[in-house]
Design a protein around this motif. Sequence first.
Motif, PDB file in Angstrom:
ATOM      1  N   HIS A 183       9.983  20.379  37.240  1.00 42.01           N
ATOM      2  CA  HIS A 183      10.652  19.082  37.303  1.00 42.01           C
ATOM      3  C   HIS A 183      10.893  18.633  35.858  1.00 42.01           C
ATOM      4  O   HIS A 183      10.104  18.971  34.968  1.00 42.01           O
ATOM      5  CB  HIS A 183       9.766  18.054  38.013  1.00 42.01           C
ATOM      6  CG  HIS A 183       9.375  18.464  39.405  1.00 42.01           C
ATOM      7  ND1 HIS A 183      10.189  18.272  40.488  1.00 42.01           N
ATOM      8  CD2 HIS A 183       8.255  19.066  39.871  1.00 42.01           C
ATOM      9  CE1 HIS A 183       9.586  18.720  41.575  1.00 42.01           C
ATOM     10  NE2 HIS A 183       8.414  19.224  41.229  1.00 42.01           N
ATOM     11  N   VAL A 184      11.957  17.851  35.645  1.00 45.43           N
ATOM     12  CA  VAL A 184      12.362  17.541  34.267  1.00 45.43           C
ATOM     13  C   VAL A 184      12.601  16.045  34.065  1.00 45.43           C
ATOM     14  O   VAL A 184      13.344  15.420  34.834  1.00 45.43           O
ATOM     15  CB  VAL A 184      13.677  18.294  33.919  1.00 45.43           C
ATOM     16  CG1 VAL A 184      14.201  17.873  32.547  1.00 45.43           C
ATOM     17  CG2 VAL A 184      13.470  19.802  33.973  1.00 45.43           C
ATOM     18  N   LEU A 185      11.972  15.501  33.031  1.00 49.33           N
ATOM     19  CA  LEU A 185      12.343  14.169  32.534  1.00 49.33           C
ATOM     20  C   LEU A 185      12.936  14.407  31.149  1.00 49.33           C
ATOM     21  O   LEU A 185      12.220  14.832  30.235  1.00 49.33           O
ATOM     22  CB  LEU A 185      11.107  13.253  32.440  1.00 49.33           C
ATOM     23  CG  LEU A 185      11.327  11.905  31.751  1.00 49.33           C
ATOM     24  CD1 LEU A 185      12.429  11.087  32.416  1.00 49.33           C
ATOM     25  CD2 LEU A 185      10.033  11.097  31.718  1.00 49.33           C
ATOM     26  N   VAL A 186      14.249  14.192  31.013  1.00 53.58           N
ATOM     27  CA  VAL A 186      14.905  14.483  29.733  1.00 53.58           C
ATOM     28  C   VAL A 186      15.287  13.170  29.064  1.00 53.58           C
ATOM     29  O   VAL A 186      15.882  12.288  29.686  1.00 53.58           O
ATOM     30  CB  VAL A 186      16.117  15.435  29.909  1.00 53.58           C
ATOM     31  CG1 VAL A 186      17.114  14.945  30.944  1.00 53.58           C
ATOM     32  CG2 VAL A 186      16.822  15.679  28.572  1.00 53.58           C
ATOM     33  N   GLU A 187      14.904  13.061  27.789  1.00 50.79           N
ATOM     34  CA  GLU A 187      15.212  11.850  27.026  1.00 50.79           C
ATOM     35  C   GLU A 187      16.721  11.599  26.967  1.00 50.79           C
ATOM     36  O   GLU A 187      17.517  12.514  27.118  1.00 50.79           O
ATOM     37  CB  GLU A 187      14.647  11.964  25.592  1.00 50.79           C
ATOM     38  CG  GLU A 187      13.329  11.252  25.389  1.00 50.79           C
ATOM     39  CD  GLU A 187      13.383   9.753  25.730  1.00 50.79           C
ATOM     40  OE1 GLU A 187      14.470   9.179  25.854  1.00 50.79           O
ATOM     41  OE2 GLU A 187      12.311   9.163  25.900  1.00 50.79           O
ATOM     42  N   LYS A 188      17.080  10.356  26.745  1.00 51.48           N
ATOM     43  CA  LYS A 188      18.483  10.015  26.553  1.00 51.48           C
ATOM     44  C   LYS A 188      18.898  10.433  25.159  1.00 51.48           C
ATOM     45  O   LYS A 188      18.018  10.482  24.291  1.00 51.48           O
ATOM     46  CB  LYS A 188      18.773   8.534  26.782  1.00 51.48           C
ATOM     47  CG  LYS A 188      17.922   7.505  26.026  1.00 51.48           C
ATOM     48  CD  LYS A 188      17.698   7.516  24.541  1.00 51.48           C
ATOM     49  CE  LYS A 188      18.778   7.375  23.553  1.00 51.48           C
ATOM     50  NZ  LYS A 188      18.284   7.258  22.149  1.00 51.48           N
ATOM     51  N   PRO A 189      20.156  10.725  24.876  1.00 50.30           N
ATOM     52  CA  PRO A 189      21.218  10.952  25.844  1.00 50.30           C
ATOM     53  C   PRO A 189      20.950  12.265  26.590  1.00 50.30           C
ATOM     54  O   PRO A 189      20.254  13.140  26.061  1.00 50.30           O
ATOM     55  CB  PRO A 189      22.454  11.072  24.951  1.00 50.30           C
ATOM     56  CG  PRO A 189      21.935  11.651  23.676  1.00 50.30           C
ATOM     57  CD  PRO A 189      20.567  11.059  23.495  1.00 50.30           C
ATOM     58  N   LEU A 190      21.544  12.404  27.799  1.00 56.50           N
ATOM     59  CA  LEU A 190      21.316  13.630  28.577  1.00 56.50           C
ATOM     60  C   LEU A 190      21.516  14.860  27.696  1.00 56.50           C
ATOM     61  O   LEU A 190      20.776  15.838  27.799  1.00 56.50           O
ATOM     62  CB  LEU A 190      22.259  13.643  29.787  1.00 56.50           C
ATOM     63  CG  LEU A 190      22.248  14.890  30.658  1.00 56.50           C
ATOM     64  CD1 LEU A 190      20.860  15.166  31.238  1.00 56.50           C
ATOM     65  CD2 LEU A 190      23.279  14.767  31.789  1.00 56.50           C
ATOM     66  N   CYS A 191      22.553  14.823  26.835  1.00 53.25           N
ATOM     67  CA  CYS A 191      22.855  15.963  25.956  1.00 53.25           C
ATOM     68  C   CYS A 191      23.916  15.496  24.966  1.00 53.25           C
ATOM     69  O   CYS A 191      24.055  14.295  24.741  1.00 53.25           O
ATOM     70  CB  CYS A 191      23.336  17.149  26.790  1.00 53.25           C
ATOM     71  SG  CYS A 191      24.597  16.669  27.984  1.00 53.25           S
TER      72      CYS A 191
END
Length: 354
Positions: free
Chosen positions: A91-99
Amino acid sequence: MRKIKVGVIGAGSISDMHFEAYKANENVKIAAVCDLNERRAREKAEYYGANQYYTDYNELLSVQEIDAVSICTWNNSHAEISTAALNAGKHVLVEKPLCKTVDEALEIERAVREVDDQVLQVGFVRRHGTNAQVLKKFIDADDFGDIYYAKASYIRALGNPGGWFADKARSGGGPLIDLGVHVIDLAWYLMGKPKVTSVSGNTYSRLGNRSHIEHKSFYKAADYDPDQNTVEDMFNALIRFENGASMMVDASFSLHTKRDTGELKLFGEKAGAEIDPQLHITTEKHHTILNVTPEIDASSFDMMSGFQNEIDHFITCVKGEADTIAPVEDGVEIMKVLAAIYESSETGKEVYLR
Ligand SMILES: NC(=O)c1ccc[n+]([C@@H]2O[C@H](COP(=O)([O-])OP(=O)(O)OC[C@H]3O[C@@H](n4cnc5c(N)ncnc54)[C@H](O)[C@@H]3O)[C@@H](O)[C@H]2O)c1
């Protein structure tokens, strides 16, 4: 009950907010840390009681027992690490911005669609602030009617952090992708996520990083270099939505202005609200204008509780008990807006999204 084992990838400044919130969540065990900088990875692993640390995120992802990861690296690696983590079953929690780009965002969205029962949550932390949660309750109860206009302004006079933030190859841009992303997302979310139809924007690089300024201190990234800056000083934009609503927004790292400001206002048919600098509602009743100040502990954005709420929500979703309020589709939509503002600025024309 079995604890959710978490790995944190990227052990710089913002990772502390993730570590502290995971530490405070009784369903979580911090299992591993990864950073390109070995000393940073080792120190954070020791401090937060993680058994393993790595300098290559692929090694962390190959550990079977790790259920979920937080991605707190520079923006240029969010897409590749998110995709690899999903493919490794995490499972992933990715910081902003997505990319950094729309193509990368679509690549992540494809990876999310290919997996079952795995969560990807975008780190739109402002959505989890107490003031945003309180305001959302009023909005959902239709106390505002149709929200047709939003206005946001995040101005720093002397606030280019330098380091990777000022290196377009690693960040993807300056105040637009770093500050604008937060407030465009928060306003859009509170407006009910209307479909974006067009964007008109301007970026300016007139003052540079103002590294020559004396007698006034400002936040500097660890690898600050006064001679390195490839990002814009400021941007402004007008965003139009399919339902007729619009948003005006600007943000800066460098600007000749009297003071730093952070303002976000929403205007509806029945009421208006300010969420920054403090939650405030303006409405009318019995032919009289009312100014209402909600009595809550944090009427301004409280970073600690915002991150705690964000991470508690992520863990609830990982356990299959809720759907994330910040899914990949929202990250993609916001990425399209950011890219369209850069494109509009380059071409001098309005950019149509649909
Ligand atoms: N939600 C918020 O309010 C908020 C605030 C600040 C930063 N951020 C985001 O968090 C991310 C990190 O920002 P920061 O301020 O912590 O930066 P930082 O420079 O302090 O830390 C980033 C860390 O990531 C490491 N890193 C970079 N690429 C890596 C890779 N491929 N593998 C392993 N480690 C890698 C670096 O060595 C560094 O230690 C950025 O995406 C930023 O936009 C979010």
